[in-house]
Design a protein around this motif. Structure first.
Motif, PDB file in Angstrom:
ATOM      1  N   GLY A 182       0.798  -1.218   0.000  1.00  0.00           N
ATOM      2  CA  GLY A 182       0.000   0.000   0.000  1.00  0.00           C
ATOM      3  C   GLY A 182       0.831   1.267   0.000  1.00  0.00           C
ATOM      4  O   GLY A 182       1.780   1.441  -0.764  1.00  0.00           O
ATOM      5  N   ALA A 183       0.461   2.173   0.945  1.00  0.00           N
ATOM      6  CA  ALA A 183       1.122   3.473   1.029  1.00  0.00           C
ATOM      7  C   ALA A 183       2.574   3.364   1.486  1.00  0.00           C
ATOM      8  O   ALA A 183       3.345   4.310   1.339  1.00  0.00           O
ATOM      9  CB  ALA A 183       0.354   4.385   1.976  1.00  0.00           C
ATOM     10  N   ASP A 184       2.972   2.204   2.060  1.00  0.00           N
ATOM     11  CA  ASP A 184       4.367   2.023   2.475  1.00  0.00           C
ATOM     12  C   ASP A 184       5.319   2.158   1.295  1.00  0.00           C
ATOM     13  O   ASP A 184       6.503   2.463   1.472  1.00  0.00           O
ATOM     14  CB  ASP A 184       4.565   0.644   3.115  1.00  0.00           C
ATOM     15  CG  ASP A 184       3.957   0.574   4.502  1.00  0.00           C
ATOM     16  OD1 ASP A 184       3.661   1.650   5.057  1.00  0.00           O
ATOM     17  OD2 ASP A 184       3.791  -0.545   5.020  1.00  0.00           O
ATOM     18  N   LYS A 185       4.801   1.907   0.095  1.00  0.00           N
ATOM     19  CA  LYS A 185       5.656   2.016  -1.086  1.00  0.00           C
ATOM     20  C   LYS A 185       6.220   3.426  -1.235  1.00  0.00           C
ATOM     21  O   LYS A 185       7.334   3.611  -1.720  1.00  0.00           O
ATOM     22  CB  LYS A 185       4.869   1.637  -2.339  1.00  0.00           C
ATOM     23  CG  LYS A 185       4.482   0.160  -2.388  1.00  0.00           C
ATOM     24  CD  LYS A 185       3.715  -0.158  -3.655  1.00  0.00           C
ATOM     25  CE  LYS A 185       3.327  -1.637  -3.702  1.00  0.00           C
ATOM     26  NZ  LYS A 185       2.556  -1.958  -4.924  1.00  0.00           N
ATOM     27  N   LEU A 186       5.448   4.446  -0.814  1.00  0.00           N
ATOM     28  CA  LEU A 186       5.935   5.820  -0.885  1.00  0.00           C
ATOM     29  C   LEU A 186       7.111   6.032   0.066  1.00  0.00           C
ATOM     30  O   LEU A 186       8.077   6.715  -0.268  1.00  0.00           O
ATOM     31  CB  LEU A 186       4.813   6.802  -0.539  1.00  0.00           C
ATOM     32  CG  LEU A 186       3.701   6.972  -1.578  1.00  0.00           C
ATOM     33  CD1 LEU A 186       2.650   7.938  -1.065  1.00  0.00           C
ATOM     34  CD2 LEU A 186       4.280   7.480  -2.891  1.00  0.00           C
ATOM     35  N   ASP A 187       7.025   5.438   1.257  1.00  0.00           N
ATOM     36  CA  ASP A 187       8.100   5.592   2.234  1.00  0.00           C
ATOM     37  C   ASP A 187       9.420   5.035   1.721  1.00  0.00           C
ATOM     38  O   ASP A 187      10.495   5.549   2.060  1.00  0.00           O
ATOM     39  CB  ASP A 187       7.744   4.893   3.553  1.00  0.00           C
ATOM     40  CG  ASP A 187       6.648   5.613   4.311  1.00  0.00           C
ATOM     41  OD1 ASP A 187       6.386   6.791   3.991  1.00  0.00           O
ATOM     42  OD2 ASP A 187       6.054   5.008   5.217  1.00  0.00           O
ATOM     43  N   TYR A 188       9.342   3.979   0.913  1.00  0.00           N
ATOM     44  CA  TYR A 188      10.553   3.320   0.422  1.00  0.00           C
ATOM     45  C   TYR A 188      10.867   3.679  -1.029  1.00  0.00           C
ATOM     46  O   TYR A 188      11.759   3.094  -1.634  1.00  0.00           O
ATOM     47  CB  TYR A 188      10.415   1.807   0.562  1.00  0.00           C
ATOM     48  CG  TYR A 188      10.363   1.359   1.999  1.00  0.00           C
ATOM     49  CD1 TYR A 188      11.528   1.230   2.742  1.00  0.00           C
ATOM     50  CD2 TYR A 188       9.148   1.081   2.615  1.00  0.00           C
ATOM     51  CE1 TYR A 188      11.486   0.842   4.073  1.00  0.00           C
ATOM     52  CE2 TYR A 188       9.095   0.695   3.952  1.00  0.00           C
ATOM     53  CZ  TYR A 188      10.262   0.572   4.665  1.00  0.00           C
ATOM     54  OH  TYR A 188      10.221   0.194   5.989  1.00  0.00           O
ATOM     55  N   SER A 189      10.166   4.665  -1.561  1.00  0.00           N
ATOM     56  CA  SER A 189      10.372   5.065  -2.953  1.00  0.00           C
ATOM     57  C   SER A 189      11.485   6.105  -3.060  1.00  0.00           C
ATOM     58  O   SER A 189      11.419   7.170  -2.423  1.00  0.00           O
ATOM     59  CB  SER A 189       9.078   5.640  -3.529  1.00  0.00           C
ATOM     60  OG  SER A 189       9.328   6.281  -4.761  1.00  0.00           O
ATOM     61  N   ARG A 190      12.488   5.806  -3.856  1.00  0.00           N
ATOM     62  CA  ARG A 190      13.570   6.768  -4.075  1.00  0.00           C
ATOM     63  C   ARG A 190      13.055   7.976  -4.852  1.00  0.00           C
ATOM     64  O   ARG A 190      13.423   9.116  -4.588  1.00  0.00           O
ATOM     65  CB  ARG A 190      14.712   6.107  -4.845  1.00  0.00           C
ATOM     66  CG  ARG A 190      15.874   7.038  -5.209  1.00  0.00           C
ATOM     67  CD  ARG A 190      16.461   7.699  -3.980  1.00  0.00           C
ATOM     68  NE  ARG A 190      17.519   8.645  -4.284  1.00  0.00           N
ATOM     69  CZ  ARG A 190      17.891   9.609  -3.478  1.00  0.00           C
ATOM     70  NH1 ARG A 190      17.267   9.774  -2.306  1.00  0.00           N
ATOM     71  NH2 ARG A 190      18.860  10.435  -3.802  1.00  0.00           N
TER      72      ARG A 190
ATOM     73  N   PRO B 210      18.395   7.376   1.086  1.00  0.00           N
ATOM     74  CA  PRO B 210      17.776   6.622  -0.016  1.00  0.00           C
ATOM     75  C   PRO B 210      16.275   6.864  -0.157  1.00  0.00           C
ATOM     76  O   PRO B 210      15.754   6.875  -1.269  1.00  0.00           O
ATOM     77  CB  PRO B 210      18.057   5.155   0.346  1.00  0.00           C
ATOM     78  CG  PRO B 210      19.220   5.204   1.274  1.00  0.00           C
ATOM     79  CD  PRO B 210      19.091   6.476   2.030  1.00  0.00           C
ATOM     80  N   ASN B 211      15.576   7.040   0.964  1.00  0.00           N
ATOM     81  CA  ASN B 211      14.138   7.236   0.917  1.00  0.00           C
ATOM     82  C   ASN B 211      13.657   7.831   2.242  1.00  0.00           C
ATOM     83  O   ASN B 211      14.442   8.027   3.178  1.00  0.00           O
ATOM     84  CB  ASN B 211      13.409   5.920   0.610  1.00  0.00           C
ATOM     85  CG  ASN B 211      13.885   4.789   1.502  1.00  0.00           C
ATOM     86  OD1 ASN B 211      13.894   4.908   2.726  1.00  0.00           O
ATOM     87  ND2 ASN B 211      14.298   3.675   0.885  1.00  0.00           N
ATOM     88  N   VAL B 212      12.376   8.128   2.306  1.00  0.00           N
ATOM     89  CA  VAL B 212      11.799   8.772   3.488  1.00  0.00           C
ATOM     90  C   VAL B 212      11.907   7.877   4.720  1.00  0.00           C
ATOM     91  O   VAL B 212      12.113   8.364   5.842  1.00  0.00           O
ATOM     92  CB  VAL B 212      10.330   9.154   3.215  1.00  0.00           C
ATOM     93  CG1 VAL B 212       9.647   9.645   4.489  1.00  0.00           C
ATOM     94  CG2 VAL B 212      10.254  10.225   2.139  1.00  0.00           C
ATOM     95  N   ALA B 213      11.782   6.574   4.537  1.00  0.00           N
ATOM     96  CA  ALA B 213      11.848   5.642   5.668  1.00  0.00           C
ATOM     97  C   ALA B 213      13.212   5.709   6.347  1.00  0.00           C
ATOM     98  O   ALA B 213      13.316   5.742   7.582  1.00  0.00           O
ATOM     99  CB  ALA B 213      11.546   4.218   5.207  1.00  0.00           C
ATOM    100  N   VAL B 214      14.275   5.718   5.548  1.00  0.00           N
ATOM    101  CA  VAL B 214      15.632   5.798   6.107  1.00  0.00           C
ATOM    102  C   VAL B 214      15.842   7.158   6.764  1.00  0.00           C
ATOM    103  O   VAL B 214      16.449   7.261   7.841  1.00  0.00           O
ATOM    104  CB  VAL B 214      16.683   5.562   5.004  1.00  0.00           C
ATOM    105  CG1 VAL B 214      18.089   5.813   5.541  1.00  0.00           C
ATOM    106  CG2 VAL B 214      16.566   4.141   4.458  1.00  0.00           C
TER     107      VAL B 214
END
Length: 448
Positions: free
Chosen positions: A242-250, A295-299
């Protein structure tokens, strides 16, 4: 000489409490001095209760500033955790392969960055000192970590005479609060004056050499330091949902970073001069770089979580210093201190006495802008009365403020948080910088 420094080091380590306890003790001392030296402003109200009200009034006056400083530390720490910054700093640490070289390089680069901007220099110095310590630790080589930490703090000795100096920048603004008395004073009469350029250049040459000498003489020991660049969360989990893909999207993080970058460049171009460089702009730039280099918002969020603990000292100590500032300002204790120095001054001694008075007040209110707001009117009147150059006494106040930063642990909080050192560890070496800086500042004020 080194034996005296070693004995002094041992003495300070025995007697110096934590920075928080120092702030509490300074609060008690300020109350005692205000009770003794200031009159009651509201007849019928007990003086102690009145002073408590002044302290409480000031207690919350630095909340915005506190948030700015916490963001600066957290975002600077985030940058230190990113791979690109780690690689860049590692290149510089390769040249710091011995204690003398490390002491010289950390001191020199920290001074340069701090002259450009105090916040930038503070974060850079802290991170660079930590990385140099890690490098020695990895090689299992004995080194003097407190001295390296003090070298990373040396930039606070030049900041107020640099491009982000509060007092010189303030009087260069149109409509500043003393404009009716002194007019607008351009930076070529303060920061870019012959006196300040000579003083700053002398500091840039002498302080790194002094720290290099101390590194040759000081004691060394093997220390194990955990790397600052801790392992991040999984940068690319196999099946984000789901929306987690945005958190890990470069791509998502890159787009956000580009928006921030465009905005920061626009603000700089729109300003047309260096006046755009302030705390908010620095934090905005750090935020931009943090987003772009992770790398992404999660990091990015994971790095922020790892960094927040280092800012805890600012969170609980800034209100105490704000209370001290309020107590001194509203009780009139500021004016008592400043007037005492002005009354014993002559045209030759006024700049030097201003240096000492600003250095003393800095222990109680470690804020350059706050000091200028309170002391500015007094030293301006004294300078006009004695026929002393206004730009010169402004720079004397700036020198006093930055001079005693070497003994005041308030601004060392970010560095202590990043390096893991304690105030009593670095003070013996910052005291050495304090002595050298005092000679340079006084000589500059007397010679020009």
């Amino acid at each position: 000489m080194m034996r005296l420094i070693t004995r002094f080091t041992d003495f300070l380590r025995r007697i110096l409490p934590s920075p928080f306890t120092i702030a509490v003790l300074l609060t008690y001392l300020t109350f005692a001095l205000a009770l003794w030296l200031t009159p009651v402003k509201h007849p019928g109200e007990p003086h102690l209760f009145e002073l408590a009200g002044f302290w409480a009034k000031g207690f919350w006056e630095l909340l915005g500033f506190s948030m700015q400083m916490m963001l600066m530390l957290v975002l600077g720490y985030v940058l230190a955790l990113t791979k690109p910054v780690n690689r860049l700093i590692q290149i510089m640490t390769n040249y710091a392969d011995t204690m003398p070289k490390a002491a010289f390089l950390v001191t020199f680069l920290t001074l340069v960055f701090s002259f450009l901007n105090w916040g930038l220099g503070l974060i850079f110095g802290a991170v660079f000192a930590r990385k140099v310590g890690e490098d020695f630790s990895k090689r299992k080589q004995a080194f003097n970590y407190p001295l390296i930490g003090a070298a990373g703090y040396a930039g606070l000795m030049v900041w107020h005479g640099g491009l982000s100096g509060s007092a010189p920048l303030k009087i260069a603004e149109k409509g500043h609060f003393l404009v009716d008395k002194i007019g607008v004073i351009p930076l070529n009469e303060t920061i870019f004056s012959h006196m300040n350029l000579v003083v700053s250049l002398t500091l840039l040459i002498v302080l790194p050499l002094v720290m290099m000498w101390a590194a040759k003489k000081g004691e060394k020991q093997k220390i194990v330091l955990k790397e600052l660049s801790e392992k991040a969360v999984d940068e690319h989990p196999e099946n984000p949902t789901g929306a987690d893909k945005l958190d890990y999207s470069r791509g998502f993080a890159l787009f956000l970073g580009v928006v921030f970058l465009f905005t920061s460049v626009y603000l700089a171009v729109k300003a047309g001069n260096l006046g755009f460089i302030n705390l908010n702009y620095i934090n905005f730039s750090l935020f931009t770089l943090g987003i772009l280099l992770t790398p992404n918002v999660a990091v990015f969020q994971d790095f922020v979580s790892k960094s927040i603990r280092a800012a805890s000292g600012i969170l609980i100590q800034f209100p105490l210093y704000a209370g001290i500032m309020g107590l001194m300002k509203y009780s009139g204790l500021f004016l008592v201190f400043t007037d005492a120095f002005v009354h014993i001054s002559s045209p030759v001694l006024l700049p030097v006495n201003t240096l000492f008075s600003a250095g003393l007040v800095n222990f109680f209110v470690p804020s350059g802008g706050g000091q200028w707001a309170v002391q500015g009117p007094v030293i301006v009147e004294a300078a006009k009365h004695l026929g002393v150059s206004i730009p010169k006494v402004v720079m004397a106040l700036a020198y006093g403020d930055e001079w005693t930063n070497m003994l005041q642990p308030f601004w060392a909080l970010p560095l202590l948080g990043i390096t893991g050192l304690k105030a009593r560890d670095i003070v013996p070496y910052t005291f050495l910088l304090f002595l050298c800086g005092g000679v340079i500042f006084i000589a500059g004020l007397l010679l020009f």
